[in-house]
Design a protein around this motif. Structure first.
Motif, short mmCIF file in Angstrom:
data_model
loop_
_atom_site.label_atom_id
_atom_site.label_comp_id
_atom_site.label_asym_id
_atom_site.label_seq_id
_atom_site.Cartn_x
_atom_site.Cartn_y
_atom_site.Cartn_z
N ASP A 11 41.65 52.07 37.43
CA ASP A 11 42.77 51.56 38.23
C ASP A 11 43.47 52.67 39.00
O ASP A 11 43.93 52.46 40.13
CB ASP A 11 43.76 50.83 37.32
N ARG A 12 43.59 53.87 38.41
CA ARG A 12 44.23 54.97 39.13
C ARG A 12 43.41 55.38 40.34
O ARG A 12 43.97 55.61 41.43
CB ARG A 12 44.43 56.16 38.18
N LEU A 13 42.11 55.50 40.18
CA LEU A 13 41.25 55.85 41.31
C LEU A 13 41.26 54.75 42.37
O LEU A 13 41.24 55.03 43.58
CB LEU A 13 39.82 56.11 40.83
N HIS A 14 41.29 53.51 41.92
CA HIS A 14 41.32 52.39 42.86
C HIS A 14 42.59 52.43 43.69
O HIS A 14 42.55 52.26 44.92
CB HIS A 14 41.22 51.06 42.10
N ALA A 15 43.72 52.65 43.04
CA ALA A 15 45.00 52.71 43.76
C ALA A 15 45.02 53.87 44.75
O ALA A 15 45.55 53.75 45.86
CB ALA A 15 46.15 52.84 42.77
N LEU A 16 44.41 54.99 44.37
CA LEU A 16 44.43 56.18 45.20
C LEU A 16 43.48 56.09 46.39
O LEU A 16 43.83 56.47 47.52
CB LEU A 16 44.06 57.41 44.35
N MET A 17 42.27 55.54 46.17
CA MET A 17 41.22 55.61 47.18
C MET A 17 40.87 54.28 47.86
O MET A 17 40.29 54.27 48.94
CB MET A 17 39.94 56.18 46.55
N ILE A 18 41.20 53.16 47.24
CA ILE A 18 40.81 51.86 47.79
C ILE A 18 42.04 51.07 48.24
O ILE A 18 42.17 50.70 49.40
CB ILE A 18 40.00 51.03 46.77
N GLY A 19 42.92 50.75 47.34
CA GLY A 19 44.21 50.20 47.70
C GLY A 19 44.25 48.77 48.16
O GLY A 19 45.25 48.34 48.75
N ARG A 20 43.20 48.00 47.90
CA ARG A 20 43.27 46.59 48.24
C ARG A 20 42.38 45.77 47.30
O ARG A 20 41.43 46.29 46.71
CB ARG A 20 42.88 46.33 49.69
N GLU A 21 42.73 44.48 47.20
CA GLU A 21 41.96 43.54 46.41
C GLU A 21 41.45 42.42 47.33
O GLU A 21 42.01 42.21 48.41
CB GLU A 21 42.82 42.92 45.29
N PRO A 22 40.45 41.68 46.90
CA PRO A 22 40.03 40.51 47.68
C PRO A 22 41.15 39.47 47.74
O PRO A 22 42.05 39.44 46.90
CB PRO A 22 38.82 39.98 46.90
N ASP A 23 41.09 38.60 48.74
CA ASP A 23 42.01 37.47 48.81
C ASP A 23 41.63 36.40 47.80
O ASP A 23 42.50 35.72 47.25
CB ASP A 23 41.99 36.87 50.22
N LEU A 24 40.33 36.24 47.56
CA LEU A 24 39.81 35.26 46.61
C LEU A 24 38.66 35.90 45.85
O LEU A 24 37.76 36.48 46.46
CB LEU A 24 39.31 34.01 47.34
N THR A 25 38.70 35.81 44.53
CA THR A 25 37.60 36.28 43.69
C THR A 25 37.02 35.09 42.94
O THR A 25 37.71 34.43 42.17
CB THR A 25 38.07 37.35 42.69
N VAL A 26 35.75 34.81 43.20
CA VAL A 26 35.05 33.69 42.56
C VAL A 26 34.27 34.25 41.37
O VAL A 26 33.33 35.03 41.54
CB VAL A 26 34.09 32.99 43.54
N LEU A 27 34.66 33.84 40.18
CA LEU A 27 33.98 34.27 38.96
C LEU A 27 32.97 33.21 38.56
O LEU A 27 33.34 32.09 38.18
CB LEU A 27 34.99 34.49 37.83
N ILE A 28 31.69 33.53 38.66
CA ILE A 28 30.63 32.63 38.21
C ILE A 28 30.41 32.91 36.73
O ILE A 28 29.81 33.92 36.36
CB ILE A 28 29.32 32.83 39.01
N ASP A 29 30.91 32.02 35.89
CA ASP A 29 30.89 32.22 34.44
C ASP A 29 29.60 31.66 33.86
O ASP A 29 29.26 30.49 34.08
CB ASP A 29 32.10 31.54 33.82
#
Length: 210
Positions: free
Chosen positions: A121-139
């Motif tokens: 999460d720290r690396l994500h916040a530092l280098m990516i900084g965004r999430e998808p609008d919709l995440t479809v989890l195929i369970d």
């Protein structure tokens, strides 16, 4: 949702063999038939540099990399993918459909291969900084998913080789993420026929695009 005037970012997540790649492709085809501009992409990969990294992390001996090294490699691939493929497409108003995104790193390296979620999460916040609008989890049932994945007989089976125990841990971790991020996660039962799953996925996307 993405900011006004921009595109829509949809990710697909799930354990190996869950059918998410097939469903991502079917959704892209359905949206294109309806007149939408769609970019279908994947992780790791989706840009030339990221595809080079994909070969490093998905092929070879199961113990080739430590979990910490994998996190760095996946984050580097994601950054290149974001810069060269995802952000330009969204800025042009397109629908980006991505087979896996940061949630897979949170699960595979951050949970299933060590207690490294905080580092992810720290690396994500530092280098990516965004999430998808919709995440479809195929369970999907882990045993069934692993059987499907190994049946592909491809070269990218490094993670499948860890066995069903890892698949069970990953499923639990994905379900936990769905509870942690309820605003964007939507769970779809993948233990059904392809057509039934695809109908549910298209309905979710249509709601986001309305």
């Amino acid at each position: 949702m993405s900011p006004a005037g921009s595109g829509l970012f949809i990710s697909f997540e799930g354990i190996d063999g869950s059918g998410k790649s097939t469903q991502a492709r079917l959704l892209a085809e359905a949206l294109e038939r309806s007149g939408r501009e769609v970019v279908l992409t994947r992780e790791p990969g989706g840009s030339p540099g990221a595809e080079d990294i994909r070969k490093l992390v998905l092929e070879g001996d199961p113990d080739r990399w430590s979990a910490e090294t994998e996190i760095l490699l996946f984050t580097a691939a994601r950054r290149d993918h974001l810069e060269r493929t995802i952000e330009p497409a969204l800025a042009a108003g397109k629908v980006v459909i991505c087979d896996r995104f940061a949630d897979s790193t949170r699960v595979y390296q951050g949970v299933s291969r060590g207690d490294l979620r905080g580092l992810v999460d720290r690396l994500h916040a530092l280098m990516i900084g965004r999430e998808p609008d919709l995440t479809v989890l195929i369970d999907m049932d882990p045993a069934q998913g692993l059987s499907r994945a190994l049946g592909r007989q491809g070269t990218e089976e490094r993670f499948e080789s860890f066995g069903e125990g890892l698949q069970q841990k990953m499923r639990a971790a994905f379900l936990a993420l769905a509870e942690e991020f309820p605003a964007r996660f939507r769970r779809i039962d993948g233990n059904r026929g392809i057509e039934a799953v695809a109908r549910d996925v298209l309905a979710l996307a249509a709601t986001e695009l309305a």
